[in-house]
Scaffold this motif. Structure first.
Motif, PDB file in Angstrom:
ATOM      1  N   LYS A  40       0.608  -1.205   0.068  1.00 22.83           N
ATOM      2  CA  LYS A  40      -0.019  -0.264   0.204  1.00 22.83           C
ATOM      3  C   LYS A  40       0.404   0.980  -0.087  1.00 22.83           C
ATOM      4  N   THR A  42       2.367   4.867   1.460  1.00 26.11           N
ATOM      5  CA  THR A  42       1.863   5.848   1.988  1.00 26.11           C
ATOM      6  C   THR A  42       1.753   7.362   1.767  1.00 26.11           C
ATOM      7  N   LYS A  43       2.977   6.834   0.226  1.00 23.73           N
ATOM      8  CA  LYS A  43       3.352   8.724  -0.453  1.00 23.73           C
ATOM      9  C   LYS A  43       3.889   8.873  -1.103  1.00 23.73           C
ATOM     10  N   ILE A  52       0.154  12.555  -0.530  1.00 23.87           N
ATOM     11  CA  ILE A  52      -0.587  11.759   0.772  1.00 23.87           C
ATOM     12  C   ILE A  52      -1.700  11.417  -0.419  1.00 23.87           C
ATOM     13  N   TYR A 131       6.294   5.570  -2.036  1.00 26.92           N
ATOM     14  CA  TYR A 131       6.633   4.554  -0.898  1.00 26.92           C
ATOM     15  C   TYR A 131       5.760   3.782  -0.326  1.00 26.92           C
TER      16      TYR A 131
END
Length: 135
Positions: A40, A42-43, A52, A131
């Motif tokens: 998943k 994150t950013k 985000i 990320y």
């Protein structure tokens, strides 16, 4: 007594043949690659801006899912949207994503651990760094 021995011997042979003749199909699909699994986002950082997922118009539920058989798909809003095949060169830290529509993305794996992944790639004229955390 001879009949009992005969049937006991047949039973032992049948059991041995049953245990040794079947292979585990899962063994062929297992992979030691730390990429396999659901990641998943994150950013994402692009052109000095941090995005985000789910904020300021940036899609939520973004991610990547890698399978042991060399296929992957993208997630948007936690739904499968694009798919293809991937290859990962651990020595060169290169992740290649080949989409079904023949679009290929070459990523540099900046960091990969059991729980975190950072990839960098060029999108258009800008470099992007994404990320992820493993689910």
């Amino acid at each position: 007594m001879k009949t009992f021995r005969f049937f006991a011997t047949l039973l032992v042979i049948a059991l041995c043949a049953g245990f040794t003749s079947c292979s585990n199909d899962d063994d062929e699909n297992e992979s030691n690659s730390p990429l396999v699994g659901t990641w998943k986002m994150t950013k994402s950082i692009s052109n000095g801006h941090t995005y985000i997922p789910g904020q300021n118009g940036f899609d939520s539920g973004l991610g990547l899912v890698f399978s042991a058989n060399g296929t992957f798909y993208n997630l948007v809003e936690n739904e499968k949207v694009e798919e293809g095949k991937y290859s990962y060169d651990e020595k060169g830290n290169t992740l290649t994503l080949i989409y079904i529509d023949d679009d290929t993305v070459y990523c540099t794996v900046k960091s990969l651990s059991e729980f975190a992944l950072i990839i960098s790639y060029t999108e258009g004229s800008s470099t992007r760094e994404d990320y992820f955390v493993k689910q």
